[in-house]
Scaffold this active site. Structure first.
Site, short mmCIF file in Angstrom:
data_model
loop_
_atom_site.label_atom_id
_atom_site.label_comp_id
_atom_site.label_asym_id
_atom_site.label_seq_id
_atom_site.Cartn_x
_atom_site.Cartn_y
_atom_site.Cartn_z
N GLU A 188 0.81 -1.23 0.00
CA GLU A 188 0.00 0.00 0.00
C GLU A 188 0.84 1.27 0.00
O GLU A 188 0.82 2.06 0.96
CB GLU A 188 -0.96 0.01 1.20
CG GLU A 188 -2.04 -1.02 1.09
CD GLU A 188 -3.04 -0.96 2.25
OE1 GLU A 188 -2.78 -0.26 3.24
OE2 GLU A 188 -4.10 -1.59 2.13
N GLU A 201 -6.74 -7.60 -0.52
CA GLU A 201 -7.23 -7.67 0.86
C GLU A 201 -8.72 -7.31 0.85
O GLU A 201 -9.08 -6.21 0.45
CB GLU A 201 -6.47 -6.69 1.76
CG GLU A 201 -4.98 -6.95 1.82
CD GLU A 201 -4.24 -5.95 2.70
OE1 GLU A 201 -4.89 -5.18 3.45
OE2 GLU A 201 -3.00 -5.91 2.62
C1 GAL Z 1 -4.52 -2.57 5.07
C2 GAL Z 1 -3.12 -3.14 5.21
C3 GAL Z 1 -3.11 -4.39 6.03
C4 GAL Z 1 -3.92 -4.21 7.27
C5 GAL Z 1 -5.32 -3.82 6.88
C6 GAL Z 1 -6.25 -3.65 8.05
O1 GAL Z 1 -4.47 -1.21 4.80
O2 GAL Z 1 -2.53 -3.40 3.96
O3 GAL Z 1 -1.77 -4.72 6.37
O4 GAL Z 1 -3.34 -3.23 8.06
O5 GAL Z 1 -5.28 -2.60 6.20
O6 GAL Z 1 -7.53 -3.30 7.62
#
Ligand code: GAL
Length: 633
Positions: A144, A315
């Site tokens: 990110e 994710e």
């Molecule tokens: C994203 C990140 C992850 C985790 C997640 C939590 O932004 O890439 O590592 O922190 O958020 O929602």
């Protein structure tokens, strides 16, 4: 490539004895891919130069043996504490001049040559060791870029890099002075090494100076990423992706993405609704357990463009997150809906974050597919349901959408730099038009403004595009469909000055923006056909008879041939009318969807998704809240 499900896993967080069982459970639930490694640096290199790959070797083996394909992340988003002893000045500095400290993540400045070298060093070692690993299916660079406000850094390294970048871009200090208009307020420089970063000035800095720094900072992200990509490619044929974030606009994703094979993004619908969306309280209440009905779709379409067709959700929110001001749980069915929505927009993989909720550290309140005690959390059954359903639905190639939305990161920087009205935000303007198109039942492609690839679309939306690139102007000259352009499109040069002839300066349309106004909240300029302009109003000189007028009789929308210019920020009623008319002219069918229902067509299916909290009926089918259905078209 088949649609597949994945999950984010942190072997370094769990006893090794648990890995095999975790892997087997993933596979039992229909998960076929696993991402690991992106935060693992302190375990891969506990002391400078002392590499410890054995645990990762074993993790790759165990996961792969269970039947999972591994996506390996480079760990450069979390340099270990010892890195700061080696490079005390590698930390980013905020606009107020404060150093951003160690103790979380993304604590590096993209401009720091020493850290860049370290990031390349660890990347090369990982690429050499795992580049041809039997279980490796893809690489992820870093994690990110830009999250936690980390693109702009006001460090000494950034200042030095910026000066070199300026010398390269302008060639001579005279050229820079002329381009920026530095005669104003006696801001002329004699040498590049006199130029500081555009922070901590007494009043606002020169917008040209700010824009140059924004471009430089964006270039640094692309360079940082490209260095990793080059090293990985020397040792591996596996595709390389990066996981972008929602509503991060500080670097040009098209530029960074040009070096990658796949664009991925991280989708947290409920977190975003609470944290990243400008919407009325009633809207946020209505969608509190579902997320905004268009926010995810917008990013799916944006990242499909960034990935030039190939994109994933790296994710996917599986339950409550920890980082928004409030963190409600998804409505039952939403994890399934979000997953299907991504597939409907052409995602190859949807991967959940994370496998098991960690009982320690910053994200202990963030749900996983498993609870901390390894019992299933509610998201797991929904993921497993999608896995079963996916197996039954043939995949088809993406079809081109009838309508395109032209998107440009530099325009976001331009209107951040000089909003002129406190609520003139590029993202909100673009997203308003996107939402209207979705409410009319349309599938949408996002296109990169710099490419000018609008040729075959029936309808093209070009709101707020600060500079109209030559390629796009040429494409508009030839365009056969209906283009809705403005407000503020073509209103700045690349150097953040007002162009003369005045905007929009379109060859095919006799319209000149003679004056502009920003409108404070609550102030509306009603339009004769209904609805109003708010936030932004332009006064037009034109010899053409306006297609729409304000109630005062001023031109609000002027059309000639394929081109229409919109002289303000239309509210929902005005946008709906203007877009519906553009679609009618171009022969594109629109529909009036029930509130909360959204449609998306791929090459063969129409998917219907109910984001609303009440059931809706559409074409004889009733969808419960969080309901998803599809049919052949
Ligand atoms: C994203 C990140 C992850 C985790 C997640 C939590 O932004 O890439 O590592 O922190 O958020 O929602």
């Amino acid at each position: 490539m088949n649609r597949s499900l994945g999950v984010c896993y942190y072997p370094e967080h769990w006893p090794e004895a648990q890995w095999a069982e975790d892997a087997a459970r993933m596979v039992d639930h229909g998960i076929t891919r696993v991402r690991i490694g992106e935060f693992g640096w302190s375990r891969l290199e506990p002391h400078p130069g002392e590499m410890r790959f054995e645990w990762l070797d074993r993790a790759m083996e165990v996961l792969g043996a269970a039947g999972l394909g591994v996506i390996l992340g480079t760990p450069t988003t979390t340099p270990p504490r010892w890195m700061l002893d080696r490079h005390p000045d590698m930390l980013a500095v905020d606009a107020e001049g404060r150093v951003r400290g160690f103790g979380s993540r993304r604590h590096y400045c993209f401009s720091h040559p020493g850290y860049r070298h370290e990031a390349e060093r660890i990347t090369a070692k990982l690429a050499d060791r795992y580049g041809r690993h039997a279980h490796l299916i893809a690489w992820q660079t870093d994690n990110e870029y830009g999250c936690h406000d980390t693109v702009l850094s006001y460090s000494a390294a950034a200042r030095d890099g910026f000066r070199r970048w300026l010398a390269d871009r302008y060639g001579s200090i005279e050229a820079l002075n002329a381009a920026w208009g530095n005669v104003f307020w006696s801001m002329e420089y004699q040498r590049f090494d006199q130029i500081d970063l555009p922070n901590l000035t007494v009043t606002e800095p020169n917008p040209a100076h700010v824009m140059a720094f924004r471009r430089y900072s964006s270039d640094m992200v692309a360079l940082f990423n490209c260095a990793q990509v080059k090293l990985i490619r020397q040792a591996s044929d596996a595709p390389i992706l990066h996981n972008y974030m929602g509503r991060v606009l500080e670097f040009d994703h098209f530029e960074t993405g040009a070096d990658l094979d796949i664009a991925a993004w991280d989708s947290y619908p409920i977190g975003f609704l609470s944290d990243r969306l400008d919407a009325p309280t009633e809207h946020k209440a209505r969608y509190v357990r579902q997320g905004d009905p268009d926010f995810q779709a917008f990013h799916h379409d944006l990242y499909r463009a960034v990935g030039q067709g190939r994109w994933w959700v790296m994710e996917q929110q599986p339950g409550p997150v920890n980082w928004a001001p409030w963190n409600p749980a998804p409505l039952p069915g939403m994890v399934r809906l979000w997953t299907w929505e991504a597939f409907a927009h052409g995602a190859e993989t949807v991967s959940y974050f994370r496998w098991r909720q960690a009982p320690f550290a910053q994200e202990q309140m963030h749900a996983g597919l498993l609870r901390p005690d390894s019992a299933p959390a509610p998201g797991l059954a929904e993921a497993a349901q999608v896995a079963r359903e996916v197996a039954d639905l043939p995949e088809v190639p993406e079809a081109r959408a009838p309508i395109a939305l032209v998107f440009d990161y530099a325009s976001a920087w331009a209107w951040d730099t000089q909003p002129q009205g406190a609520d003139f935000t590029y993202f909100d303007l673009v997203f308003d038009w996107y939402r209207t198109a979705r409410e009319l039942g349309l599938s949408i492609d996002v296109v990169n403004a710099r490419d000018g690839t609008i040729g075959d679309y029936s309808v093209v939306l070009i709101p707020g595009l600060a500079t109209l690139p030559d390629a796009l102007l040429d494409a508009l000259d030839q365009f056969q469909g209906t283009a809705l352009i403005g407000p503020r499109s073509g209103a700045k040069t690349e150097e953040m000055a007002i162009p003369v002839p005045l905007p929009p300066a379109l060859a095919g349309l006799d319209v000149t923006v003679s004056a502009v106004e920003s409108l404070p909240p609550g102030i509306k300029v009603p339009l004769a056909d209904g609805g109003a302009f708010h936030r932004w109003l332009e006064h037009l000189d034109t010899s053409l008879a306006p297609r729409e007028r304000t109630c005062d009789g001023a031109p609000a929308c002027v059309t000639h041939g394929a081109l229409s210019y919109v002289a303000g920020w239309p509210d929902a009623a005005a946008r709906t009318r203007m877009l519906r008319r553009a679609c009618e002219t171009a022969g594109v069918t629109t529909q009036d969807l029930p509130e909360g229902l959204r449609l998306r067509e791929d090459g063969r299916h129409c998917f219907a998704l109910n984001y609303g909290p009440e059931p809706v009926t559409w074409r004889g089918r009733t969808l419960e809240p969080a309901g998803v259905t599809w049919w052949d078209i």
